[in-house]
Design a protein around this motif. Structure first.
Motif, PDB file in Angstrom:
ATOM      1  N   CYS A   1       0.842  -1.196   0.000  1.00 58.46           N
ATOM      2  CA  CYS A   1       0.000   0.000   0.000  1.00 58.46           C
ATOM      3  C   CYS A   1       0.875   1.244   0.000  1.00 58.46           C
ATOM      4  O   CYS A   1       2.111   1.169   0.092  1.00 58.46           O
ATOM      5  CB  CYS A   1      -0.924   0.015   1.231  1.00 58.46           C
ATOM      6  SG  CYS A   1      -2.010  -1.423   1.380  1.00 58.46           S
ATOM      7  N   VAL A   2       0.224   2.402  -0.086  1.00 57.59           N
ATOM      8  CA  VAL A   2       0.910   3.689  -0.036  1.00 57.59           C
ATOM      9  C   VAL A   2       0.423   4.432   1.202  1.00 57.59           C
ATOM     10  O   VAL A   2      -0.778   4.653   1.371  1.00 57.59           O
ATOM     11  CB  VAL A   2       0.624   4.520  -1.304  1.00 57.59           C
ATOM     12  CG1 VAL A   2       1.254   5.908  -1.173  1.00 57.59           C
ATOM     13  CG2 VAL A   2       1.154   3.811  -2.540  1.00 57.59           C
ATOM     14  N   HIS A   3       1.352   4.792   2.074  1.00 56.30           N
ATOM     15  CA  HIS A   3       1.036   5.552   3.287  1.00 56.30           C
ATOM     16  C   HIS A   3       1.489   6.990   3.061  1.00 56.30           C
ATOM     17  O   HIS A   3       2.665   7.236   2.781  1.00 56.30           O
ATOM     18  CB  HIS A   3       1.767   4.929   4.489  1.00 56.30           C
ATOM     19  CG  HIS A   3       1.426   5.567   5.789  1.00 56.30           C
ATOM     20  ND1 HIS A   3       2.266   5.513   6.890  1.00 56.30           N
ATOM     21  CD2 HIS A   3       0.339   6.294   6.183  1.00 56.30           C
ATOM     22  CE1 HIS A   3       1.712   6.155   7.895  1.00 56.30           C
ATOM     23  NE2 HIS A   3       0.552   6.642   7.497  1.00 56.30           N
ATOM     24  N   ILE A   4       0.540   7.910   3.165  1.00 53.57           N
ATOM     25  CA  ILE A   4       0.829   9.287   2.780  1.00 53.57           C
ATOM     26  C   ILE A   4       0.211  10.268   3.775  1.00 53.57           C
ATOM     27  O   ILE A   4      -0.900  10.051   4.270  1.00 53.57           O
ATOM     28  CB  ILE A   4       0.315   9.555   1.335  1.00 53.57           C
ATOM     29  CG1 ILE A   4       0.674  10.949   0.854  1.00 53.57           C
ATOM     30  CG2 ILE A   4      -1.175   9.304   1.222  1.00 53.57           C
ATOM     31  CD1 ILE A   4       0.426  11.129  -0.647  1.00 53.57           C
ATOM     32  N   GLY A   5       0.964  11.305   4.102  1.00 58.42           N
ATOM     33  CA  GLY A   5       0.484  12.350   5.002  1.00 58.42           C
ATOM     34  C   GLY A   5       0.440  13.679   4.285  1.00 58.42           C
ATOM     35  O   GLY A   5       1.324  13.998   3.476  1.00 58.42           O
ATOM     36  N   PHE A   6      -0.589  14.468   4.572  1.00 59.73           N
ATOM     37  CA  PHE A   6      -0.758  15.768   3.929  1.00 59.73           C
ATOM     38  C   PHE A   6      -0.746  16.883   4.968  1.00 59.73           C
ATOM     39  O   PHE A   6      -1.194  16.686   6.103  1.00 59.73           O
ATOM     40  CB  PHE A   6      -2.095  15.837   3.175  1.00 59.73           C
ATOM     41  CG  PHE A   6      -2.204  14.910   2.005  1.00 59.73           C
ATOM     42  CD1 PHE A   6      -1.660  15.251   0.778  1.00 59.73           C
ATOM     43  CD2 PHE A   6      -2.842  13.685   2.135  1.00 59.73           C
ATOM     44  CE1 PHE A   6      -1.766  14.393  -0.308  1.00 59.73           C
ATOM     45  CE2 PHE A   6      -2.951  12.819   1.064  1.00 59.73           C
ATOM     46  CZ  PHE A   6      -2.415  13.180  -0.167  1.00 59.73           C
ATOM     47  N   ALA A   7      -0.253  18.044   4.574  1.00 59.07           N
ATOM     48  CA  ALA A   7      -0.408  19.246   5.388  1.00 59.07           C
ATOM     49  C   ALA A   7      -1.841  19.738   5.194  1.00 59.07           C
ATOM     50  O   ALA A   7      -2.208  20.176   4.108  1.00 59.07           O
ATOM     51  CB  ALA A   7       0.598  20.311   4.967  1.00 59.07           C
ATOM     52  N   SER A   8      -2.660  19.622   6.232  1.00 65.99           N
ATOM     53  CA  SER A   8      -4.083  19.942   6.115  1.00 65.99           C
ATOM     54  C   SER A   8      -4.306  21.442   6.160  1.00 65.99           C
ATOM     55  O   SER A   8      -3.644  22.168   6.904  1.00 65.99           O
ATOM     56  CB  SER A   8      -4.872  19.260   7.236  1.00 65.99           C
ATOM     57  OG  SER A   8      -6.245  19.550   7.139  1.00 65.99           O
ATOM     58  N   VAL A   9      -5.255  21.927   5.362  1.00 65.98           N
ATOM     59  CA  VAL A   9      -5.596  23.347   5.346  1.00 65.98           C
ATOM     60  C   VAL A   9      -6.818  23.625   6.226  1.00 65.98           C
ATOM     61  O   VAL A   9      -7.303  24.746   6.258  1.00 65.98           O
ATOM     62  CB  VAL A   9      -5.877  23.834   3.903  1.00 65.98           C
ATOM     63  CG1 VAL A   9      -4.629  23.738   3.057  1.00 65.98           C
ATOM     64  CG2 VAL A   9      -7.032  23.053   3.277  1.00 65.98           C
ATOM     65  N   CYS A  10      -7.303  22.608   6.944  1.00 69.02           N
ATOM     66  CA  CYS A  10      -8.474  22.777   7.796  1.00 69.02           C
ATOM     67  C   CYS A  10      -8.223  22.066   9.126  1.00 69.02           C
ATOM     68  O   CYS A  10      -7.141  21.518   9.366  1.00 69.02           O
ATOM     69  CB  CYS A  10      -9.727  22.233   7.109  1.00 69.02           C
ATOM     70  SG  CYS A  10      -9.598  20.497   6.628  1.00 69.02           S
TER      71      CYS A  10
END
Length: 213
Positions: free
Chosen positions: A164-173
């Motif tokens: 799988c792909v584990h990914i984190g994002f910088a959230s804007v909310c």
């Protein structure tokens, strides 16, 4: 909830855990390891350039013309990947399957690719990042690419035997996504646990909604 949990049969329940970010249940089409933050581009169309517009017939009169067309496609695809690289794009998140030539030049220019994302996954990423899918620029290779999401980490994840792909994002909310990895000895038990957890979350939502009112 469907996009924020992954059921893994064949493991004890005690192996269940909560991971920051989201888990995409598919492997990388191209993986180029990168440290630190990187920029991701969402796409909903094939990046291999088309020879004609939709509905327009393209006629090839000779083998030479056909080979020239293939060379043009190759050069345009390479130019596109160089353009992404120059705009610091290191990850493509695509809702469609990309052509092999796109994957080849992505690897060559250090761009990881995850393809065949569902519409629900694309909508979730858009909600987290505030970034809409990229609109192709046609022949304009000089336009700066600004429609990128900030990715804090992106790495392979092995759940039992599935990559799988584990990914984190910088959230804007205020929404900070986490993914529940739900383990159990069999699919049926996992489905029961997932349904119970979803009902519990629904109950909590209703409770907090009543308190807010």
């Amino acid at each position: 909830f469907a996009e924020l949990h992954a059921a893994v049969p064949g493991l004890p329940l005690a192996s269940s855990r909560v991971l920051p970010g989201i888990v995409l249940r598919r492997d990388f089409a191209a993986y180029c390891p990168a440290g630190g933050e990187l920029r991701a581009l969402l796409v909903t169309e094939p990046l291999r350039p088309a020879l004609t517009a939709p509905g327009v017939e393209f006629v090839v009169d000779s083998e030479g013309q056909y080979q020239a067309s293939l060379r043009w496609i190759t050069k345009r695809t390479e130019a596109l990947m160089k353009h992404l690289q120059s705009n610091n794009v290191e990850l493509l998140l695509s809702s469609v399957k990309q052509e092999e030539i796109v994957i080849y030049y992505a690897k060559l220019h250090g761009v990881s690719v995850v393809e065949c994302l569902s519409s629900e996954e694309m909508a979730l990423i858009t909600e987290i990042t505030g970034v809409s899918p990229y609109v192709a620029f046609g022949d304009n290779m000089d336009r700066e690419i600004t429609e990128t999401a900030v990715v804090t980490f992106c790495q392979p994840l092995l759940l039992a035997s599935k990559r799988c792909v584990h990914i984190g994002f910088a959230s804007v909310c205020a929404f900070q996504p986490h993914c529940l990895i739900l383990c159990g000895p069999a699919d049926g038990i996992n489905e029961q646990h997932a349904a119970a957890l979803q009902e519990a979350f629904t109950m909590l939502q209703q409770l907090f909604k009543t308190l807010d009112q």
